[in-house]
Design a protein around this motif. Structure first.
Motif, PDB file in Angstrom:
ATOM      1  N   PRO A  31       1.027  -0.995  -0.003  1.00  0.00           N
ATOM      2  CA  PRO A  31      -0.008   0.024   0.096  1.00  0.00           C
ATOM      3  C   PRO A  31       0.902   1.147   0.093  1.00  0.00           C
ATOM      4  O   PRO A  31       1.672   1.298   0.758  1.00  0.00           O
ATOM      5  CB  PRO A  31      -0.689  -0.335   1.226  1.00  0.00           C
ATOM      6  CG  PRO A  31      -0.871  -1.602   1.641  1.00  0.00           C
ATOM      7  CD  PRO A  31       0.290  -2.060   1.235  1.00  0.00           C
ATOM      8  N   GLU A 118      -7.242  -3.706  -5.747  1.00  0.00           N
ATOM      9  CA  GLU A 118      -7.778  -4.163  -4.532  1.00  0.00           C
ATOM     10  C   GLU A 118      -8.469  -5.734  -4.844  1.00  0.00           C
ATOM     11  O   GLU A 118      -9.717  -5.719  -4.242  1.00  0.00           O
ATOM     12  CB  GLU A 118      -8.583  -3.317  -3.432  1.00  0.00           C
ATOM     13  CG  GLU A 118      -7.669  -2.092  -3.341  1.00  0.00           C
ATOM     14  CD  GLU A 118      -6.379  -2.319  -2.723  1.00  0.00           C
ATOM     15  OE1 GLU A 118      -6.018  -3.498  -2.373  1.00  0.00           O
ATOM     16  OE2 GLU A 118      -5.692  -1.404  -2.488  1.00  0.00           O
ATOM     17  N   THR A 152      -3.185  -5.519  -5.901  1.00  0.00           N
ATOM     18  CA  THR A 152      -3.552  -5.863  -4.399  1.00  0.00           C
ATOM     19  C   THR A 152      -2.353  -5.410  -3.603  1.00  0.00           C
ATOM     20  O   THR A 152      -1.166  -5.712  -4.217  1.00  0.00           O
ATOM     21  CB  THR A 152      -4.101  -7.190  -4.072  1.00  0.00           C
ATOM     22  OG1 THR A 152      -4.229  -7.396  -2.619  1.00  0.00           O
ATOM     23  CG2 THR A 152      -2.824  -8.083  -4.464  1.00  0.00           C
ATOM     24  N   THR A 154      -2.664  -6.570  -0.219  1.00  0.00           N
ATOM     25  CA  THR A 154      -2.955  -7.395   0.857  1.00  0.00           C
ATOM     26  C   THR A 154      -3.617  -8.643   0.037  1.00  0.00           C
ATOM     27  O   THR A 154      -4.908  -8.747   0.450  1.00  0.00           O
ATOM     28  CB  THR A 154      -3.845  -6.843   1.770  1.00  0.00           C
ATOM     29  OG1 THR A 154      -5.060  -6.235   1.315  1.00  0.00           O
ATOM     30  CG2 THR A 154      -2.979  -5.628   2.830  1.00  0.00           C
ATOM     31  N   SER A 319      -9.136   4.732   3.504  1.00  0.00           N
ATOM     32  CA  SER A 319      -8.449   3.388   3.882  1.00  0.00           C
ATOM     33  C   SER A 319      -7.669   2.834   2.423  1.00  0.00           C
ATOM     34  O   SER A 319      -6.658   3.727   2.173  1.00  0.00           O
ATOM     35  CB  SER A 319      -9.545   2.486   4.161  1.00  0.00           C
ATOM     36  OG  SER A 319     -10.642   2.281   3.312  1.00  0.00           O
ATOM     37  N   GLU A 320      -8.051   1.965   1.724  1.00  0.00           N
ATOM     38  CA  GLU A 320      -7.569   1.460   0.504  1.00  0.00           C
ATOM     39  C   GLU A 320      -7.450   2.451  -0.357  1.00  0.00           C
ATOM     40  O   GLU A 320      -8.464   3.061  -0.880  1.00  0.00           O
ATOM     41  CB  GLU A 320      -8.229   0.075   0.038  1.00  0.00           C
ATOM     42  CG  GLU A 320      -8.362  -1.067   1.137  1.00  0.00           C
ATOM     43  CD  GLU A 320      -8.923  -2.264   0.588  1.00  0.00           C
ATOM     44  OE1 GLU A 320      -8.389  -3.104   0.267  1.00  0.00           O
ATOM     45  OE2 GLU A 320     -10.307  -1.908   0.662  1.00  0.00           O
ATOM     46  N   HIS A 341      -6.948  -4.738   7.305  1.00  0.00           N
ATOM     47  CA  HIS A 341      -7.416  -3.282   7.659  1.00  0.00           C
ATOM     48  C   HIS A 341      -6.074  -2.577   8.484  1.00  0.00           C
ATOM     49  O   HIS A 341      -5.844  -1.296   8.125  1.00  0.00           O
ATOM     50  CB  HIS A 341      -8.402  -3.150   8.786  1.00  0.00           C
ATOM     51  CG  HIS A 341      -9.211  -1.739   8.761  1.00  0.00           C
ATOM     52  ND1 HIS A 341      -8.874  -0.980   9.917  1.00  0.00           N
ATOM     53  CD2 HIS A 341     -10.004  -1.014   7.974  1.00  0.00           C
ATOM     54  CE1 HIS A 341      -9.479   0.265   9.708  1.00  0.00           C
ATOM     55  NE2 HIS A 341     -10.228   0.175   8.571  1.00  0.00           N
ATOM     56  N   ARG A 343      -2.839  -2.964   7.717  1.00  0.00           N
ATOM     57  CA  ARG A 343      -1.973  -2.525   6.732  1.00  0.00           C
ATOM     58  C   ARG A 343      -2.308  -1.618   5.835  1.00  0.00           C
ATOM     59  O   ARG A 343      -1.567  -0.751   5.410  1.00  0.00           O
ATOM     60  CB  ARG A 343      -1.423  -3.977   5.953  1.00  0.00           C
ATOM     61  CG  ARG A 343      -0.626  -4.769   6.942  1.00  0.00           C
ATOM     62  CD  ARG A 343      -0.238  -6.055   6.078  1.00  0.00           C
ATOM     63  NE  ARG A 343       0.781  -6.832   6.905  1.00  0.00           N
ATOM     64  CZ  ARG A 343       2.250  -6.978   6.885  1.00  0.00           C
ATOM     65  NH1 ARG A 343       2.842  -6.052   5.944  1.00  0.00           N
ATOM     66  NH2 ARG A 343       2.747  -7.761   7.603  1.00  0.00           N
ATOM     67  N   GLN A 344      -3.654  -1.455   5.488  1.00  0.00           N
ATOM     68  CA  GLN A 344      -4.194  -0.575   4.849  1.00  0.00           C
ATOM     69  C   GLN A 344      -4.288   0.901   5.306  1.00  0.00           C
ATOM     70  O   GLN A 344      -3.834   1.994   4.926  1.00  0.00           O
ATOM     71  CB  GLN A 344      -5.830  -0.808   4.376  1.00  0.00           C
ATOM     72  CG  GLN A 344      -5.695  -2.027   3.404  1.00  0.00           C
ATOM     73  CD  GLN A 344      -5.231  -1.775   1.830  1.00  0.00           C
ATOM     74  OE1 GLN A 344      -4.696  -0.665   1.739  1.00  0.00           O
ATOM     75  NE2 GLN A 344      -5.186  -2.717   1.052  1.00  0.00           N
ATOM     76  N   GLY A 347      -0.790   2.020   5.596  1.00  0.00           N
ATOM     77  CA  GLY A 347      -0.361   2.699   4.296  1.00  0.00           C
ATOM     78  C   GLY A 347      -0.768   3.901   3.983  1.00  0.00           C
ATOM     79  O   GLY A 347       0.042   4.850   3.145  1.00  0.00           O
ATOM     80  N   ARG A 348      -1.710   4.516   4.687  1.00  0.00           N
ATOM     81  CA  ARG A 348      -2.072   5.848   4.533  1.00  0.00           C
ATOM     82  C   ARG A 348      -1.002   6.963   4.853  1.00  0.00           C
ATOM     83  O   ARG A 348      -0.998   8.195   4.354  1.00  0.00           O
ATOM     84  CB  ARG A 348      -3.448   6.219   5.130  1.00  0.00           C
ATOM     85  CG  ARG A 348      -4.711   5.513   4.959  1.00  0.00           C
ATOM     86  CD  ARG A 348      -4.784   5.141   3.392  1.00  0.00           C
ATOM     87  NE  ARG A 348      -4.236   3.790   3.043  1.00  0.00           N
ATOM     88  CZ  ARG A 348      -4.125   3.601   1.796  1.00  0.00           C
ATOM     89  NH1 ARG A 348      -3.757   4.339   1.085  1.00  0.00           N
ATOM     90  NH2 ARG A 348      -3.671   2.478   1.647  1.00  0.00           N
TER      91      ARG A 348
END
Length: 468
Positions: A31, A118, A152, A154, A319-320, A341, A343-344, A347-348
């Motif tokens: 991410p 995703e 993706t 994740t 998020s994603e 969630h 990891r997402q 990633g932000r």
């Protein structure tokens, strides 16, 4: 535009695969690495080489779909709004459910490149085990698209149903055509180095009627008492502590990066409003709030993205795939505790703004599952990630604080969580766990929980599967 090395490599590899039998390509990239730009440039090259007529993109949220539409338009120099004269369209997976036969007939008369962002949200290798989105892909796109690209960061599902369009090796390892992990991204300065602070309390008291129960950490509290994680993250004293820590860090960063921003991930609309009120009371800062109840949350997020205000509070809206590179600090105060969630959200704050040696700072409760996920990230980047343990009970100058938790249906009376903060220290004690091997896992079960994306709900599932 100047592509990152990994983006150029991935595009070259995809074009090579498309030149021989094999029209589907799966890219696993961490991410924040820049998958949207990579996919858009690949689409541009396919159009330039006259290998396709149209581009279709599907993603899990309105926010990401809009970002993809803009990026595709820039890279292809063509409209992607789906109207007459455009070269494609960007839609959400949810919208896929309402497309009619006339739309799907486009595949009969056009060479179409389909991008699935995703892809782990789409399940099934057949109609019998596919979810709603997977069924649409199998019925209308698989075998009909000229080329397809799945993205993706994740690549796993806890229900053990295969991800749509994916192939698996031995031991349920997903086969990826290109892999770009967090370790590589940090080394290349594509992503910031994660700095994770786990906030705990080693002197927790619950007073129930005339009895006092003592717990040595949040993990023990959640395991051995009726106190829920929801009660914990909604507690005002805990929220205040998070805000104080995160605000101090953000203010420090803004001395050199004046537009640096912070994200607080909340559990509900009421929770978000409560956090906003506490933030304003303690710091004087007014936060943007982006929730599914807002009339135009996309506009709120875009306004924050391009200004220099400090804080935005979100419930699953950021998020994603949400691209706000100025985010540097995040408070994880949502009840969603899946690794996907986690990891997402992480990633932000890891999207680089092209400055070398940047860090992204994540604050979260020392809940056993979250602690385990943080340790896995640290193991991926053993020389970079710093995991720190911050004990509320040892914070300087805090005396007699009490966390008062509202009773739920399982509790006959209110539960009072008393924090003994009588001790004072010359400096704030923090335990660096970055070199500690094998942090203890107190819980192995993952939750299947509900997250909000735009105006629809998508189940978040997690069980790690290794790419091969």
């Amino acid at each position: 535009m100047q592509l990152r090395r990994w983006q150029s490599e991935c595009i070259t590899k995809a074009l090579n695969k498309f030149s021989v039998p094999g029209n589907h390509f799966l890219c696993l990239a961490t991410p924040g690495a820049g998958k949207t730009v990579m996919a858009s440039v690949l689409a541009s090259k396919l159009l330039e080489q006259n290998l396709i007529d149209l581009v279709l993109c599907f993603s899990p949220s309105v926010i990401v779909s809009s970002d993809f539409e803009r990026t595709l338009a820039v890279q292809t120099n063509a409209r992607m709004d789906g109207l007459l004269g455009s070269k494609g369209r960007s839609l959400t997976y949810q919208a896929m459910l309402f497309l009619d036969d006339a739309f799907w007939k486009l595949f009969d008369s056009n060479r179409i490149f389909v991008i699935f962002d995703e892809i782990h949200h789409c399940a099934g290798d057949g109609l019998d085990n596919a979810n709603a989105w997977g069924q649409k892909i199998i019925r209308y796109i698989q075998g009909r698209a000229t080329y397809s690209l799945a993205l993706t960061g994740t690549p796993w599902r806890s229900d053990q149903i295969p991800i749509a369009l994916s192939n698996y090796c031995q031991q349920h390892k997903i086969h990826c055509d290109y892999v770009y992990g967090l370790t590589q991204a940090v080394a290349d300065n594509v992503c910031r180095t994660p700095k994770i602070t786990l906030i705990d309390n080693d002197k927790v008291w619950i007073k129930h009627n005339n009895e006092v129960f003592k717990f040595s950490c949040f993990g023990e509290l959640l395991k051995k008492s009726k106190c829920s994680y929801q009660q914990l993250i909604e507690n005002e004293t805990l929220i205040s502590y998070f805000i104080d820590k995160a605000s101090k860090k953000l203010s420090s960063i803004r001395k050199q990066h004046s537009n640096a921003g912070g994200l607080i991930v909340a559990a509900s609309v009421e929770h978000a409003n409560k956090i906003s009120e506490i933030l304003h009371r303690r710091t004087g800062d007014q936060a943007y709030i982006a929730t599914y109840r807002e009339e135009d949350p996309l506009s709120i997020i875009n306004t924050f993205k391009y200004n220099s205000e400090k804080w935005i509070i979100s419930i699953g809206m950021i998020s994603e795939g949400t691209n706000i590179p100025r985010l540097r600090v995040c408070c994880h105060l949502t009840r969603v505790k899946t690794e996907l969630h986690f990891r997402q959200v992480l990633g932000r704050i890891l999207r680089s703004s092209n400055d070398a040696n940047e860090d992204g700072f994540l604050y979260m409760p020392a809940e056993p599952n979250l602690l385990e996920y943080a340790n896995r990230v640290a193991q991926e980047i053993p020389d970079g990630v710093a995991i720190k343990f911050d004990s509320m009970s040892k914070a300087q100058g805090r005396e007699g604080d009490a966390l008062i938790l509202k009773s739920d249906d399982n509790l006959a009376t209110n539960v009072i969580l008393t924090v003994d903060c009588s001790s004072t220290y010359d400096s704030e004690p923090e335990l660096d766990l970055s070199h500690q091997a094998g942090l203890t896992s107190l819980a192995r079960s993952y939750e299947s929980t509900v997250n909000i994306f735009g105006r629809f709900k998508q189940e978040l599932l997690s069980l790690p599967l290794t790419a091969c």
